[in-house]
Design a protein around this motif. Structure first.
Motif, short mmCIF file in Angstrom:
data_model
loop_
_atom_site.label_atom_id
_atom_site.label_comp_id
_atom_site.label_asym_id
_atom_site.label_seq_id
_atom_site.Cartn_x
_atom_site.Cartn_y
_atom_site.Cartn_z
N MET A 1 0.80 -1.17 0.00
CA MET A 1 -0.10 -0.07 0.12
C MET A 1 0.93 1.12 0.03
N ARG A 2 1.97 1.06 0.65
CA ARG A 2 2.99 2.17 0.85
C ARG A 2 3.34 2.68 -0.82
N GLU A 3 3.69 1.43 -1.53
CA GLU A 3 4.42 1.44 -2.78
C GLU A 3 3.03 2.25 -3.61
N CYS A 4 2.08 2.30 -3.65
CA CYS A 4 0.82 2.77 -4.11
C CYS A 4 0.62 4.01 -3.84
N ASP A 5 1.46 4.88 -2.85
CA ASP A 5 1.20 6.13 -2.48
C ASP A 5 -0.20 6.62 -1.94
N LEU A 6 -0.60 5.42 -1.33
CA LEU A 6 -2.04 5.66 -0.70
C LEU A 6 -1.91 6.54 0.70
N THR A 7 -2.63 7.31 1.23
CA THR A 7 -2.91 7.98 2.39
C THR A 7 -4.22 7.95 2.72
N THR A 8 -4.49 7.99 4.14
CA THR A 8 -5.86 8.06 4.68
C THR A 8 -5.94 9.04 5.75
N ILE A 9 -7.24 8.98 6.16
CA ILE A 9 -7.53 9.79 7.26
C ILE A 9 -8.29 8.72 7.85
N MET A 10 -7.98 8.56 9.39
CA MET A 10 -8.88 7.71 10.15
C MET A 10 -9.81 8.46 10.88
N TYR A 11 -11.05 7.74 10.97
CA TYR A 11 -11.97 8.42 11.86
C TYR A 11 -12.28 7.25 12.99
N VAL A 12 -12.15 7.68 14.24
CA VAL A 12 -12.06 6.96 15.37
C VAL A 12 -13.10 7.27 16.43
N SER A 13 -14.00 6.26 16.94
CA SER A 13 -15.01 6.70 17.77
C SER A 13 -14.89 5.75 18.96
N ALA A 14 -15.14 6.03 20.33
CA ALA A 14 -15.20 5.54 21.51
C ALA A 14 -16.49 5.10 21.72
N ALA A 15 -17.59 5.32 21.22
CA ALA A 15 -18.80 5.20 21.36
C ALA A 15 -19.03 3.67 21.55
N LYS A 16 -19.84 3.01 22.39
CA LYS A 16 -20.00 1.55 22.66
C LYS A 16 -21.09 0.86 21.49
N LYS A 17 -21.84 1.75 21.11
CA LYS A 17 -22.95 1.32 20.13
C LYS A 17 -22.38 1.60 18.57
N ALA B 1 -7.27 -0.05 8.47
CA ALA B 1 -7.94 -0.15 9.87
C ALA B 1 -7.71 -1.34 10.68
N TRP B 2 -7.66 -2.41 10.02
CA TRP B 2 -7.24 -3.63 10.69
C TRP B 2 -5.97 -3.40 11.44
N CYS B 3 -4.87 -2.91 10.66
CA CYS B 3 -3.47 -2.71 11.30
C CYS B 3 -3.38 -1.69 12.27
N TYR B 4 -4.47 -0.67 12.20
CA TYR B 4 -4.32 0.37 13.33
C TYR B 4 -5.05 -0.27 14.56
N ASN B 5 -6.12 -0.78 14.18
CA ASN B 5 -6.57 -1.57 15.63
C ASN B 5 -5.67 -2.69 16.03
N ARG B 6 -5.15 -3.42 15.34
CA ARG B 6 -4.33 -4.64 15.84
C ARG B 6 -3.04 -3.90 16.74
N GLU C 1 1.58 3.69 9.72
CA GLU C 1 1.75 4.96 10.14
C GLU C 1 2.02 6.06 9.05
N PRO C 2 3.01 5.70 8.13
CA PRO C 2 3.38 6.56 7.16
C PRO C 2 1.94 6.79 6.07
N LEU C 3 0.85 6.02 6.05
CA LEU C 3 -0.18 6.09 5.39
C LEU C 3 -1.01 7.13 5.94
N LEU C 4 -1.11 7.48 7.18
CA LEU C 4 -2.03 8.06 8.03
C LEU C 4 -1.72 9.67 8.14
N LEU C 5 -2.63 10.52 7.29
CA LEU C 5 -2.47 11.85 7.35
C LEU C 5 -3.02 12.36 8.62
#
Length: 112
Positions: free
Chosen positions: A1-17, A89-94, A103-107
């Protein structure tokens, strides 16, 4: 994914539901979309929540007075980049070394 020059913004919530978290993250993402005047959004389809997503998105876009966004729900087989977002998302949560690898992909990581 890094070689494809992908970037992302991660949206995270602590809500239980899940529904509460998803709505909060959609709102935060749509605020960003309107601010940046993004015109296209693809969301992974899940028949059990697609209708709720459409209601949330339509209402928020009206509140933001932003009519330029075209969005669609698509399956993973229809849009291969949805696989990348799942993997990130899987890598971030793992955590640990998996999180370090993406982390280099996360804006930014935004709380919802």
């Amino acid at each position: 994914m890094r070689e494809c020059d992908l970037t992302t913004i991660m949206y995270v919530s602590a809500a239980k539901k899940h529904a509460t978290a998803r709505e909060a993250c959609l709102h935060t993402m749509l605020d960003d979309i309107a601010a940046q005047q993004i015109r296209q959004l693809t969301i992974e389809s899940d028949a059990s929540i697609d209708a709720a997503d459409r209601r949330i998105i339509a209402k928020r876009l009206r509140e933001l007075n932003y009519a330029d966004l075209r969005y669609q729900h698509r399956g993973k087989k229809e849009e291969p980049l949805l696989w990348a977002s799942d993997a990130i998302a899987w890598c971030y949560n793992r955590g640990g070394t998996w999180k370090q690898k993406i982390e280099p992909l996360l804006l930014d990581v935004r709380s919802c």
